[in-house]
Design a protein around this motif. Sequence first.
Motif, short mmCIF file in Angstrom:
data_model
loop_
_atom_site.label_atom_id
_atom_site.label_comp_id
_atom_site.label_asym_id
_atom_site.label_seq_id
_atom_site.Cartn_x
_atom_site.Cartn_y
_atom_site.Cartn_z
N UNK A 1 41.39 27.56 75.27
CA UNK A 1 40.45 26.81 74.52
C UNK A 1 39.55 27.70 73.62
N UNK A 2 39.46 27.17 72.32
CA UNK A 2 39.08 28.03 71.54
C UNK A 2 37.21 27.31 71.35
N UNK A 3 36.54 28.58 71.44
CA UNK A 3 34.96 28.21 71.64
C UNK A 3 34.37 29.23 70.40
N UNK A 4 33.38 28.68 69.67
CA UNK A 4 32.84 29.38 68.66
C UNK A 4 31.31 29.27 69.18
N UNK A 5 30.48 30.17 69.65
CA UNK A 5 29.01 29.96 69.72
C UNK A 5 28.21 30.77 68.79
N UNK A 6 27.33 30.47 68.14
CA UNK A 6 26.35 30.80 67.19
C UNK A 6 25.43 31.05 68.04
N UNK A 7 24.49 32.38 67.61
CA UNK A 7 23.34 32.57 68.22
C UNK A 7 22.43 33.36 66.90
N UNK A 8 21.22 33.64 67.17
CA UNK A 8 20.50 34.54 66.19
C UNK A 8 19.47 33.92 65.30
N UNK A 9 19.66 32.47 65.39
CA UNK A 9 18.73 31.87 64.43
C UNK A 9 17.06 31.73 65.00
N UNK A 10 16.18 31.22 64.16
CA UNK A 10 15.00 31.25 64.85
C UNK A 10 13.81 30.99 63.67
N UNK A 11 12.68 31.26 63.76
CA UNK A 11 11.59 31.22 62.70
C UNK A 11 11.47 32.57 62.09
N UNK A 12 11.41 32.56 60.84
CA UNK A 12 11.11 33.83 59.98
C UNK A 12 10.37 33.62 59.03
N UNK A 13 9.32 34.68 58.65
CA UNK A 13 8.62 34.42 57.34
C UNK A 13 9.52 34.67 56.13
N UNK A 14 8.95 34.25 54.95
CA UNK A 14 9.64 34.35 53.71
C UNK A 14 9.79 35.69 53.45
N UNK A 15 10.98 36.25 52.96
CA UNK A 15 11.06 37.74 52.79
C UNK A 15 11.83 38.44 53.85
N UNK A 16 11.68 37.90 55.20
CA UNK A 16 12.12 38.27 56.32
C UNK A 16 13.75 38.53 56.65
N UNK A 17 14.18 38.88 57.70
CA UNK A 17 15.83 38.86 57.81
C UNK A 17 16.15 38.25 59.28
N UNK A 18 17.21 37.94 59.38
CA UNK A 18 17.98 37.54 60.51
C UNK A 18 19.39 37.84 60.62
N UNK A 19 19.73 37.92 61.72
CA UNK A 19 21.34 38.21 61.87
C UNK A 19 21.86 37.06 62.78
N UNK A 20 22.89 36.32 62.44
CA UNK A 20 23.37 35.34 62.86
C UNK A 20 24.67 35.75 63.51
N UNK A 21 25.01 35.61 64.67
CA UNK A 21 26.17 35.79 65.39
C UNK A 21 26.99 34.69 65.76
#
Length: 125
Positions: A1-21
């Motif tokens: 069974x194929x499963x894709x699970x995203x994580x890493x989102x959230x609230x960030x200020x303009x100019x900031x960074x996030x890394x999604x997995x």
Amino acid sequence: QVQLVESGGGLVQPGGSLRLSCAASGIIANNYNFGWFRQGPGKEREGVSCLGSKDRSSWYAESAVGRFTISRDNAKNTVYLQMDRLDPEDTAVYYCAAVDTYYRCSDDSAEYHYWGQGTQVTVSS
């Protein structure tokens, strides 16, 4: 069974960074094309970036060029989207998707067979 699970989102200020997995199970991620898509409030889903199997191709939306980087860690069977210099216009639910194909990766969501549940990214001060 194929499963894709995203994580890493959230609230960030303009100019900031996030890394999604996007952690994949049931497939060997390196053999699949992966795409990152997003859907903002009141907007249609749009492609952000994609990475071809064995890293043979890649693509970025114009809005992502120079700010976002897609990558894959084969040991972790995970695809990432590093997002820098975020802007309120980047606010959206971000989805990863995968398809088993030899061809170049695509920004067309219809070409992808497997999808994650999405992760919310909110850019706001």
